[in-house]
Motif scaffolding. Sequence first.
Motif, short mmCIF file in Angstrom:
data_model
loop_
_atom_site.label_atom_id
_atom_site.label_comp_id
_atom_site.label_asym_id
_atom_site.label_seq_id
_atom_site.Cartn_x
_atom_site.Cartn_y
_atom_site.Cartn_z
N ASN A 1 63.17 -30.98 35.87
CA ASN A 1 61.87 -30.40 35.48
C ASN A 1 61.06 -31.41 34.67
OD1 ASN A 1 62.70 -30.06 32.65
ND2 ASN A 1 63.92 -28.35 33.40
N GLY A 2 59.84 -31.05 34.38
CA GLY A 2 58.94 -31.96 33.68
C GLY A 2 59.38 -32.22 32.24
N THR A 3 59.98 -31.22 31.62
CA THR A 3 60.46 -31.39 30.26
C THR A 3 61.57 -32.44 30.21
OG1 THR A 3 60.00 -29.03 29.94
CG2 THR A 3 61.28 -30.13 28.24
N ASN B 1 54.11 -23.33 38.95
CA ASN B 1 52.67 -23.10 38.73
C ASN B 1 51.86 -24.39 38.79
OD1 ASN B 1 53.59 -24.28 36.40
ND2 ASN B 1 52.54 -22.89 35.01
N LYS B 2 52.48 -25.52 39.04
CA LYS B 2 51.74 -26.77 39.06
C LYS B 2 51.09 -26.99 40.43
CE LYS B 2 52.56 -28.28 34.80
NZ LYS B 2 53.48 -27.43 34.07
N ILE B 3 50.36 -28.11 40.59
CA ILE B 3 49.56 -28.26 41.82
C ILE B 3 50.43 -28.32 43.07
CG2 ILE B 3 49.29 -30.78 41.60
CD1 ILE B 3 46.32 -30.19 42.67
N ILE C 1 55.80 -36.22 35.11
CA ILE C 1 55.05 -35.26 35.93
C ILE C 1 55.92 -34.01 36.07
CG2 ILE C 1 54.05 -34.86 38.24
CD1 ILE C 1 53.71 -37.75 38.59
N SER C 2 55.30 -32.86 36.33
CA SER C 2 56.06 -31.63 36.56
C SER C 2 55.74 -31.03 37.93
CB SER C 2 55.71 -30.59 35.48
OG SER C 2 56.17 -29.31 35.86
N PHE C 3 56.77 -30.44 38.53
CA PHE C 3 56.60 -29.70 39.80
C PHE C 3 57.07 -28.27 39.63
CE2 PHE C 3 57.89 -34.12 40.76
CZ PHE C 3 56.66 -34.60 41.17
N ALA D 1 51.80 -36.50 32.10
CA ALA D 1 50.94 -36.27 33.26
C ALA D 1 51.44 -35.05 34.04
CB ALA D 1 50.89 -37.51 34.14
N ALA D 2 52.10 -34.13 33.33
CA ALA D 2 52.70 -32.95 33.97
C ALA D 2 51.69 -32.18 34.83
CB ALA D 2 53.29 -32.03 32.91
N GLU D 3 50.43 -32.14 34.37
CA GLU D 3 49.43 -31.30 35.04
C GLU D 3 48.50 -32.09 35.94
OE1 GLU D 3 47.50 -29.26 31.79
OE2 GLU D 3 49.36 -28.31 31.17
N SER D 4 48.68 -33.40 36.02
CA SER D 4 47.62 -34.21 36.61
C SER D 4 48.03 -35.01 37.85
CB SER D 4 47.02 -35.12 35.54
OG SER D 4 47.99 -36.01 35.05
N LEU E 1 47.04 -29.53 21.09
CA LEU E 1 46.56 -28.68 22.18
C LEU E 1 47.26 -29.10 23.47
CD1 LEU E 1 44.44 -26.41 22.05
CD2 LEU E 1 42.83 -27.97 23.12
N THR E 2 48.54 -28.72 23.60
CA THR E 2 49.31 -29.03 24.79
C THR E 2 50.37 -27.96 24.96
OG1 THR E 2 50.74 -30.69 25.88
CG2 THR E 2 50.89 -30.56 23.51
N PHE E 3 51.08 -28.02 26.08
CA PHE E 3 52.21 -27.12 26.30
C PHE E 3 53.35 -27.58 25.38
CE2 PHE E 3 56.02 -26.12 29.04
CZ PHE E 3 55.99 -24.76 28.79
N VAL E 4 54.13 -26.64 24.91
CA VAL E 4 55.13 -26.90 23.88
C VAL E 4 56.16 -27.97 24.28
CG1 VAL E 4 56.73 -25.05 24.59
CG2 VAL E 4 56.57 -25.71 22.16
N ALA E 5 56.34 -28.19 25.59
CA ALA E 5 57.36 -29.14 26.05
C ALA E 5 57.10 -30.56 25.54
CB ALA E 5 57.41 -29.15 27.58
N THR E 6 55.82 -30.92 25.36
CA THR E 6 55.50 -32.27 24.89
C THR E 6 56.19 -32.52 23.54
OG1 THR E 6 53.29 -31.80 25.81
CG2 THR E 6 53.58 -33.91 24.71
N ALA F 1 61.94 -34.84 32.31
CA ALA F 1 61.29 -36.13 32.59
C ALA F 1 60.72 -36.71 31.30
CB ALA F 1 60.19 -35.96 33.63
N LEU F 2 60.05 -35.86 30.52
CA LEU F 2 59.48 -36.31 29.24
C LEU F 2 60.57 -36.73 28.26
CD1 LEU F 2 56.67 -33.79 28.26
CD2 LEU F 2 56.45 -36.27 28.31
N HIS F 3 61.63 -35.94 28.22
CA HIS F 3 62.75 -36.24 27.33
C HIS F 3 63.30 -37.64 27.61
CE1 HIS F 3 67.23 -35.23 26.22
NE2 HIS F 3 66.70 -36.14 25.42
C1 LIG Z 1 54.33 -27.96 32.81
C2 LIG Z 1 54.22 -28.89 31.65
C3 LIG Z 1 55.33 -29.58 31.13
C4 LIG Z 1 56.75 -29.30 31.47
O1 LIG Z 1 57.09 -29.17 32.75
P1 LIG Z 1 58.28 -28.21 33.22
O2 LIG Z 1 58.50 -28.69 34.61
O3 LIG Z 1 57.79 -26.82 33.14
O4 LIG Z 1 59.46 -28.48 32.34
C5 LIG Z 1 55.12 -30.50 30.13
N1 LIG Z 1 53.90 -30.73 29.64
C6 LIG Z 1 52.81 -30.08 30.09
C7 LIG Z 1 51.49 -30.40 29.49
C8 LIG Z 1 52.94 -29.13 31.10
O5 LIG Z 1 51.86 -28.46 31.53
#
Ligand SMILES: *Cc1c(COP(=O)(O)O)cnc(C)c1O
Length: 393
Positions: free
Chosen positions: A76-78, A218-220, A213-215, A191-194, A101-106, A80-82
């Motif tokens: 998942n995107g989290t 709900n992402k694109i 990036i996230s897939f 770049a999770a949303e972009s 102002l971001t999703f908590v995963a950052t 990837a960021l980790h």
């Molecule tokens: C979706 C999202 C993530 C995390 O991605 P997951 O795949 O849900 O773990 C991280 N940062 C932002 C800004 C996101 O929108």
Amino acid sequence: MINDEKLTLLVEKIKEVLPKKESIPLHEPSFIGDEWKYVKDCIDTGWVSSVGKYVDLFEKKLADYIGVKRVVAVVNGTAALHIALKIIGVQEDDEVLMPSLTFVATANAAVYCGGVPHFVDVEERTLGLDPYKLNEYLHEIAIIKNNQCYNKITGRRIKVVVPMHTFGHPADIDPLLEVCERWKLIMVEDAAESLGSFYKNKHTGTFGKISAISFNGNKIITTGGGGAIITDDEDLADLAKHLTTTAKIPHSWEYVHDMVGYNYRMPNINAALGCAQLEQLPKFIKKKRELARKYKEALRDISGIRFFEEMHFSKSNYWLNTLILEKSFELKRDELLKALNESGIMSRPIWYPLHQLKMYKNNPKMDLSMTEKLSQQIINIPSSMGLWRGSNE
Ligand SMILES: *Cc1c(COP(=O)(O)O)cnc(C)c1O
């Protein structure tokens, strides 16, 4: 009950853009390509999990699309960021600059590395990190010692800046890169949303040393759950691959591991879904941009509402369509959300700012007045690719 005329008009205008259905989700995936065929292939061959051709294929196709040397697909995107933050060197007590102002995963990903999220304000024109305000702030609180940046107040090292491209709209990267240069900071992009969004004709996520990036569903595009680490640095990519696959030394039968690794590898069946989705991405973007254009047109004459648009230096994927409620509307945000949701138009406010969440309320932060203002003004309205023409084609 809505009794405000303007509120009613706004709901009507949004409805005009959308198909006549009882309920329209904020964002749902579209499976209109070879998804079923590729997933079935995994099941037919038995290769659903950690071995199979789709992971390599997905990584290669994604790298080609983005224009980056290496992609490592993960769960998942989290994750990837980790891993991105970890291998760039975020260690115990390092501060990581990021938007509130971001999703908590950052923020969570920084904490997984032992780091300390340090919240920075955003710009109204991009909804991304404000490079000018950040630079001024660093002049106040930071100092360079031994070619590294330190927070004079906390004594901690400031290692990384994590811009996030809000709802697919690129942050203003060039001045941020200048700030990084001046203050000896490394850029890692969330770049999770972009995916599919470009800054000055270059794909988001390719400016940072390493990015995520996230897939998610709900992402694109989606792989069910999934994410990717992207980088032009071969050594970092090799390390990312190794760490996310339990740090096992390749061998036909022996299990020898040389680090504390993670089981973050994307399963083959998810990558199969991803391959089919990626083939559709250019079409998804085209339709999403078309939907955005329609919203903009429909809402043109309503005062107090601004349909958020890309900057001249950007090409946005318009992942989630965004309204900014200005003075005359601001105070009615919740009323508007209620009216929309009750009319079957699923809408929601932007995330609660992270510096106001219980676990991050004592973290270091600058003046976050723009974040606090915008968090009361922003709502997202239905944005699925399939809505572009009021049909489900
Ligand atoms: C979706 C999202 C993530 C995390 O991605 P997951 O795949 O849900 O773990 C991280 N940062 C932002 C800004 C996101 O929108």
